[in-house]
Design a protein around this motif. Structure first.
Motif, PDB file in Angstrom:
ATOM      1  N   SER A   2       0.818  -1.206   0.000  1.00  0.00           N
ATOM      2  CA  SER A   2       0.000   0.000   0.000  1.00  0.00           C
ATOM      3  C   SER A   2       0.855   1.261   0.000  1.00  0.00           C
ATOM      4  O   SER A   2       1.873   1.329   0.659  1.00  0.00           O
ATOM      5  CB  SER A   2      -0.914   0.007   1.236  1.00  0.00           C
ATOM      6  OG  SER A   2      -1.581   1.237   1.341  1.00  0.00           O
ATOM      7  N   THR A   5      -0.623   5.813   2.568  1.00  0.00           N
ATOM      8  CA  THR A   5      -0.175   6.667   3.661  1.00  0.00           C
ATOM      9  C   THR A   5       1.166   7.317   3.365  1.00  0.00           C
ATOM     10  O   THR A   5       1.735   7.968   4.235  1.00  0.00           O
ATOM     11  CB  THR A   5      -0.081   5.867   4.967  1.00  0.00           C
ATOM     12  OG1 THR A   5       0.793   4.751   4.767  1.00  0.00           O
ATOM     13  CG2 THR A   5      -1.441   5.382   5.408  1.00  0.00           C
ATOM     14  N   ARG A  87      -3.100   6.806  11.325  1.00  0.00           N
ATOM     15  CA  ARG A  87      -3.635   5.491  10.957  1.00  0.00           C
ATOM     16  C   ARG A  87      -5.152   5.546  10.880  1.00  0.00           C
ATOM     17  O   ARG A  87      -5.804   6.215  11.681  1.00  0.00           O
ATOM     18  CB  ARG A  87      -3.184   4.476  12.009  1.00  0.00           C
ATOM     19  CG  ARG A  87      -3.874   3.116  11.938  1.00  0.00           C
ATOM     20  CD  ARG A  87      -3.393   2.199  13.044  1.00  0.00           C
ATOM     21  NE  ARG A  87      -3.506   2.814  14.355  1.00  0.00           N
ATOM     22  CZ  ARG A  87      -4.598   2.759  15.096  1.00  0.00           C
ATOM     23  NH1 ARG A  87      -5.687   2.142  14.643  1.00  0.00           N
ATOM     24  NH2 ARG A  87      -4.621   3.334  16.290  1.00  0.00           N
ATOM     25  N   LEU A  91      -8.618   0.331  11.531  1.00  0.00           N
ATOM     26  CA  LEU A  91      -7.630  -0.735  11.405  1.00  0.00           C
ATOM     27  C   LEU A  91      -6.904  -0.961  12.721  1.00  0.00           C
ATOM     28  O   LEU A  91      -6.688  -0.021  13.495  1.00  0.00           O
ATOM     29  CB  LEU A  91      -6.613  -0.389  10.315  1.00  0.00           C
ATOM     30  CG  LEU A  91      -7.164  -0.206   8.904  1.00  0.00           C
ATOM     31  CD1 LEU A  91      -6.051   0.273   7.967  1.00  0.00           C
ATOM     32  CD2 LEU A  91      -7.768  -1.506   8.389  1.00  0.00           C
ATOM     33  N   SER A  95      -1.160  -2.641  11.884  1.00  0.00           N
ATOM     34  CA  SER A  95      -1.589  -3.596  10.860  1.00  0.00           C
ATOM     35  C   SER A  95      -1.041  -3.254   9.480  1.00  0.00           C
ATOM     36  O   SER A  95      -0.946  -4.127   8.608  1.00  0.00           O
ATOM     37  CB  SER A  95      -3.119  -3.668  10.805  1.00  0.00           C
ATOM     38  OG  SER A  95      -3.677  -2.396  10.513  1.00  0.00           O
ATOM     39  N   THR A  96      -0.678  -1.979   9.233  1.00  0.00           N
ATOM     40  CA  THR A  96      -0.159  -1.589   7.918  1.00  0.00           C
ATOM     41  C   THR A  96       1.269  -1.061   7.985  1.00  0.00           C
ATOM     42  O   THR A  96       1.798  -0.602   6.968  1.00  0.00           O
ATOM     43  CB  THR A  96      -1.044  -0.482   7.290  1.00  0.00           C
ATOM     44  OG1 THR A  96      -0.942   0.720   8.076  1.00  0.00           O
ATOM     45  CG2 THR A  96      -2.494  -0.916   7.204  1.00  0.00           C
ATOM     46  N   THR A  97       1.918  -1.133   9.146  1.00  0.00           N
ATOM     47  CA  THR A  97       3.223  -0.492   9.314  1.00  0.00           C
ATOM     48  C   THR A  97       4.279  -1.050   8.378  1.00  0.00           C
ATOM     49  O   THR A  97       5.064  -0.292   7.780  1.00  0.00           O
ATOM     50  CB  THR A  97       3.696  -0.609  10.773  1.00  0.00           C
ATOM     51  OG1 THR A  97       2.707  -0.065  11.641  1.00  0.00           O
ATOM     52  CG2 THR A  97       4.995   0.156  10.977  1.00  0.00           C
ATOM     53  N   ASP A  99       3.905  -2.416   5.461  1.00  0.00           N
ATOM     54  CA  ASP A  99       3.621  -1.931   4.113  1.00  0.00           C
ATOM     55  C   ASP A  99       3.948  -0.441   3.982  1.00  0.00           C
ATOM     56  O   ASP A  99       4.482  -0.004   2.960  1.00  0.00           O
ATOM     57  CB  ASP A  99       2.148  -2.160   3.757  1.00  0.00           C
ATOM     58  CG  ASP A  99       1.850  -3.615   3.469  1.00  0.00           C
ATOM     59  OD1 ASP A  99       2.588  -4.218   2.687  1.00  0.00           O
ATOM     60  OD2 ASP A  99       0.879  -4.137   4.032  1.00  0.00           O
ATOM     61  N   ASP A 100       3.630   0.333   5.013  1.00  0.00           N
ATOM     62  CA  ASP A 100       3.904   1.771   4.975  1.00  0.00           C
ATOM     63  C   ASP A 100       5.401   2.036   4.852  1.00  0.00           C
ATOM     64  O   ASP A 100       5.840   2.847   4.021  1.00  0.00           O
ATOM     65  CB  ASP A 100       3.372   2.451   6.239  1.00  0.00           C
ATOM     66  CG  ASP A 100       1.859   2.385   6.352  1.00  0.00           C
ATOM     67  OD1 ASP A 100       1.201   2.144   5.323  1.00  0.00           O
ATOM     68  OD2 ASP A 100       1.349   2.568   7.478  1.00  0.00           O
ATOM     69  N   GLU A 155       0.921   5.900  14.248  1.00  0.00           N
ATOM     70  CA  GLU A 155       0.038   4.903  14.851  1.00  0.00           C
ATOM     71  C   GLU A 155      -0.693   5.444  16.078  1.00  0.00           C
ATOM     72  O   GLU A 155      -1.641   4.815  16.561  1.00  0.00           O
ATOM     73  CB  GLU A 155       0.847   3.660  15.245  1.00  0.00           C
ATOM     74  CG  GLU A 155       1.442   2.908  14.056  1.00  0.00           C
ATOM     75  CD  GLU A 155       0.376   2.284  13.186  1.00  0.00           C
ATOM     76  OE1 GLU A 155      -0.690   1.889  13.720  1.00  0.00           O
ATOM     77  OE2 GLU A 155       0.583   2.184  11.961  1.00  0.00           O
ATOM     78  N   ARG A 205       5.027 -12.653   6.271  1.00  0.00           N
ATOM     79  CA  ARG A 205       3.664 -12.821   6.774  1.00  0.00           C
ATOM     80  C   ARG A 205       3.289 -14.306   6.850  1.00  0.00           C
ATOM     81  O   ARG A 205       2.597 -14.730   7.776  1.00  0.00           O
ATOM     82  CB  ARG A 205       2.678 -12.067   5.873  1.00  0.00           C
ATOM     83  CG  ARG A 205       2.742 -10.562   6.072  1.00  0.00           C
ATOM     84  CD  ARG A 205       1.527  -9.875   5.452  1.00  0.00           C
ATOM     85  NE  ARG A 205       1.505  -8.469   5.823  1.00  0.00           N
ATOM     86  CZ  ARG A 205       2.028  -7.486   5.095  1.00  0.00           C
ATOM     87  NH1 ARG A 205       2.586  -7.763   3.926  1.00  0.00           N
ATOM     88  NH2 ARG A 205       1.980  -6.246   5.517  1.00  0.00           N
TER      89      ARG A 205
END
Length: 219
Positions: A2, A5, A87, A91, A95-97, A99-100, A155, A205
């Motif tokens: 992603s 962000t 964030r 979510l 959970s997206t760190t 990817d960020d 976050e 993952r």
């Protein structure tokens, strides 16, 4: 991976990054060929086509340009934009760190034009001047602290949350592995760094999902 962000970087910042990248690439190439004492700042500036004054707008010394430690490294526009964003509250935390942070790295690699050839020049420069390795490691530690602070801000968690150190360390290890595979290992024509990093994230993952949670009493 992603990129929602990861804020866009201004054209001025991109131009600054590219000038700096050209200086770093030329300095590493000259260091690999002649050693640090084997060329002057004037020769380096002539190679890139800039003035000595412009050089000192970016770097404080010859050592710093080879390692890549810029005068305004604490002014990372993309990282600051990530830190100031928040964030999605729907979510879970962190959970997206991964990817960020991966998207931030991909953005930087694209903006500075890092290639296999330039990565090889850096390795050759370190082989020629091993003392620069410590400076590089120190810079890496400082960057990790800045990233950790940005993650805490994004976050919305305390800066001393122990999970921050874990997620930043994991992200750093995956990025380092992806860079090694992309820049130094054999790969098919057209291989893209973002694809290599994405694959490393997917493997991580899978491994995390396969590990059962620790029994609370066993902790």
């Amino acid at each position: 991976m992603s990129t929602e962000t990861v804020p866009p970087v201004s054209k001025a910042a991109i131009r600054r990054l590219r000038t700096r990248s050209e200086l770093v690439g030329a300095a590493r190439r000259l260091t690999a060929e002649h050693g640090l004492a084997g060329f002057t700042l004037e020769q380096l500036c002539d190679e890139v086509g800039i003035s000595r004054r412009t050089f000192f707008n970016h770097f404080a010394s010859k050592d710093d340009v080879v390692v890549g430690v810029g005068l305004d490294d604490d002014e990372d526009e993309a990282l600051e934009g990530y830190a100031s964003s928040r964030r999605d509250p729907r979510l879970p935390v962190f959970s997206t760190t991964l990817d960020d942070l991966a998207a931030l790295v991909v953005q930087r690699v694209e903006h500075v034009g890092l290639t296999r050839e330039r990565a090889a020049e850096f390795k050759a420069a370190l082989d020629r001047e091993p003392r620069l390795l410590q400076a590089m490691l120190t810079q890496g530690d400082e960057q990790q602290r800045r990233v950790a602070a940005a993650v805490a801000s994004h976050e919305g968690v305390p800066a001393d949350d122990p999970r921050i150190g874990v997620v930043v360390a994991v992200a750093g290890a995956l990025v380092q592995r992806a860079m090694t595979r992309f820049f130094f290992d054999e790969g098919p024509p057209g291989l893209r760094f973002d694809h290599v990093l994405r694959d490393q994230l997917a493997l991580a993952r899978e491994l995390f999902a396969a590990v059962p949670p620790l029994d609370q009493e066993a902790r």
